[in-house]
Design an enzyme around this catalytic site. Structure first.
Site, mmCIF file in Angstrom:
data_model
loop_
_atom_site.group_PDB
_atom_site.id
_atom_site.type_symbol
_atom_site.label_atom_id
_atom_site.label_comp_id
_atom_site.label_asym_id
_atom_site.label_seq_id
_atom_site.Cartn_x
_atom_site.Cartn_y
_atom_site.Cartn_z
ATOM 1 N N ARG A 57 -10.946 2.037 -3.120
ATOM 2 C CA ARG A 57 -10.995 1.565 -1.882
ATOM 3 C C ARG A 57 -12.151 1.274 -1.462
ATOM 4 O O ARG A 57 -12.375 0.815 -0.239
ATOM 5 C CB ARG A 57 -10.198 2.705 -0.828
ATOM 6 N N LYS B 210 1.605 -2.578 1.110
ATOM 7 C CA LYS B 210 1.333 -2.061 -0.030
ATOM 8 C C LYS B 210 2.550 -1.420 -0.620
ATOM 9 O O LYS B 210 2.937 -1.854 -1.800
ATOM 10 C CB LYS B 210 0.000 -1.255 0.052
ATOM 11 N N ARG C 143 4.396 9.826 10.043
ATOM 12 C CA ARG C 143 3.306 10.353 9.486
ATOM 13 C C ARG C 143 2.181 10.806 10.285
ATOM 14 O O ARG C 143 1.872 10.119 10.965
ATOM 15 C CB ARG C 143 2.869 9.566 8.321
ATOM 16 N N ARG D 104 -8.479 4.757 11.033
ATOM 17 C CA ARG D 104 -8.181 4.418 9.611
ATOM 18 C C ARG D 104 -8.469 2.817 9.257
ATOM 19 O O ARG D 104 -9.066 2.543 8.339
ATOM 20 C CB ARG D 104 -6.836 4.514 9.434
ATOM 21 N N ARG E 204 6.412 2.531 12.118
ATOM 22 C CA ARG E 204 6.294 2.928 10.726
ATOM 23 C C ARG E 204 7.173 4.190 10.795
ATOM 24 O O ARG E 204 6.554 5.214 11.415
ATOM 25 C CB ARG E 204 5.198 2.930 9.916
HETATM 26 P P1 AMP Z 1 -2.486 5.975 2.072
HETATM 27 O O1 AMP Z 1 -1.226 6.665 1.746
HETATM 28 O O2 AMP Z 1 -2.652 5.057 1.055
HETATM 29 O O3 AMP Z 1 -2.390 5.089 3.654
HETATM 30 O O4 AMP Z 1 -3.750 6.944 2.174
HETATM 31 C C1 AMP Z 1 -3.576 7.972 3.192
HETATM 32 C C2 AMP Z 1 -4.812 8.897 3.545
HETATM 33 O O5 AMP Z 1 -5.394 9.164 2.283
HETATM 34 C C3 AMP Z 1 -6.009 7.741 3.514
HETATM 35 O O6 AMP Z 1 -6.348 7.459 5.010
HETATM 36 C C4 AMP Z 1 -7.235 8.567 3.079
HETATM 37 O O7 AMP Z 1 -7.518 9.466 4.134
HETATM 38 C C5 AMP Z 1 -6.752 9.173 1.947
HETATM 39 N N1 AMP Z 1 -6.841 8.102 0.755
HETATM 40 C C6 AMP Z 1 -6.057 7.474 0.202
HETATM 41 N N2 AMP Z 1 -6.373 7.013 -0.916
HETATM 42 C C7 AMP Z 1 -7.970 7.204 -1.063
HETATM 43 C C8 AMP Z 1 -9.060 6.683 -1.737
HETATM 44 N N3 AMP Z 1 -8.902 5.924 -2.728
HETATM 45 N N4 AMP Z 1 -10.264 7.202 -1.396
HETATM 46 C C9 AMP Z 1 -10.397 7.865 -0.384
HETATM 47 N N5 AMP Z 1 -9.377 8.569 0.400
HETATM 48 C C10 AMP Z 1 -8.183 8.150 0.146
#
Ligand code: AMP
Length: 252
Positions: free
Chosen positions: A107, A26, A190, A201, A146
């Site tokens: 999400r 993404k 990370r 996740r 990653r």
């Molecule tokens: P990402 O950077 O997209 O991989 O998101 C990292 C983490 O942020 C996820 O594993 C969730 O804990 C939180 N997160 C990101 N986007 C959302 C969302 N739309 N709703 C709830 N939690 C989110």
């Protein structure tokens, strides 16, 4: 900013949410398309990480950490509040763009309903939902490799993939240290890429996001793209979908 001014700013804007599993590509795709089509990206996870880094609101910081470091979705109230404020800010900084990419929002179905209400309020249009389909085995393999630049988290690499690996690495006390090709900063893992969290996740993704994909299939807004192919082919496939809607050619 006030709701009425943001409503004006967002009238007629096209929104392109991207859905993909963690490590589904993404970030890479949204970065390329954002530049090519002048579509600023709102990144939900990055917004949360920025709030945690700033540390201005210790209660919110602790709440976000407790969910993110456990691979869980942050509760809807917090998500919508952060999204609305930060997205309206982003829109006010880019008044002339045709639209915006949404990375990581919505999400789940609940968030899709919240977005739909906001679109009505803003008079914005949910143009197409871009879904990058990547199998769970591929995602797990990508996750362990990653690495992010410690200076700029948008410089992302994968040390398990020759095409995406950084050029420079050192060996120190039997530990491999990698460096960013762009600014030379050390690369980091990370916290939510640690293997246990990745597993959580992925489970959370299946539970929350699979029904969302089915929902968008039903509304005919979903475009499913094979996210396992070469990244340049993924980009081409997405471009074929969004170019006609934007009525534009790429800027580079
Ligand atoms: P990402 O950077 O997209 O991989 O998101 C990292 C983490 O942020 C996820 O594993 C969730 O804990 C939180 N997160 C990101 N986007 C959302 C969302 N739309 N709703 C709830 N939690 C989110």
């Amino acid at each position: 900013m006030s709701t009425s001014s943001s409503a004006n700013l967002l009238t007629g804007k096209l929104l392109f949410p991207f859905i993909a599993p963690p490590n589904g590509g993404k970030g890479t795709q949204t970065q390329i398309l954002s530049q090519r089509y002048n579509l600023p990206t709102f990144d939900m996870g990055a917004s949360f990480r920025a709030i945690m880094k700033e540390g201005k609101d210790p209660v919110l910081k602790a709440e976000l950490e407790s969910y993110m470091n456990n691979g869980k979705l942050v509760p809807i109230e917090t998500v919508v509040k952060v999204f609305k404020t930060n997205f309206e800010d982003l829109a006010s900084q880019h008044p002339t763009s045709r639209g915006f990419i949404l990375d990581g929002f919505p999400r789940n179905k609940e968030q899709a309903d919240a977005l739909s209400q906001l679109c009505t309020e803003w008079q914005a249009k949910l143009a197409k939902v871009i879904y990058l389909h990547v199998g769970m085995d591929v995602v797990k393999q990508r996750a362990t490799g990653r690495r992010f630049c410690s200076k700029n988290a948008r410089h992302v690499y994968n040390v398990n993939d020759t095409k995406l690996a950084p050029k420079v690495k050192k060996l120190e006390q039997n530990r491999e240290i990698w460096f960013c090709d762009i600014d030379g900063a050390e690369l980091i893992i990370r916290p939510d890429d640690e293997s246990e969290t990745v597993e959580k996740r992925l489970q959370e993704y299946k539970k929350e996001t699979d029904p969302l994909i089915e929902y968008f299939k039903g509304t005919q807004q979903l475009v499913e793209i094979n996210g396992e192919q070469d990244p340049s082919l993924v980009t081409q496939a997405i471009e074929a979908e969004i170019q006609p809607l934007l009525g534009l050619s790429p800027t580079s």
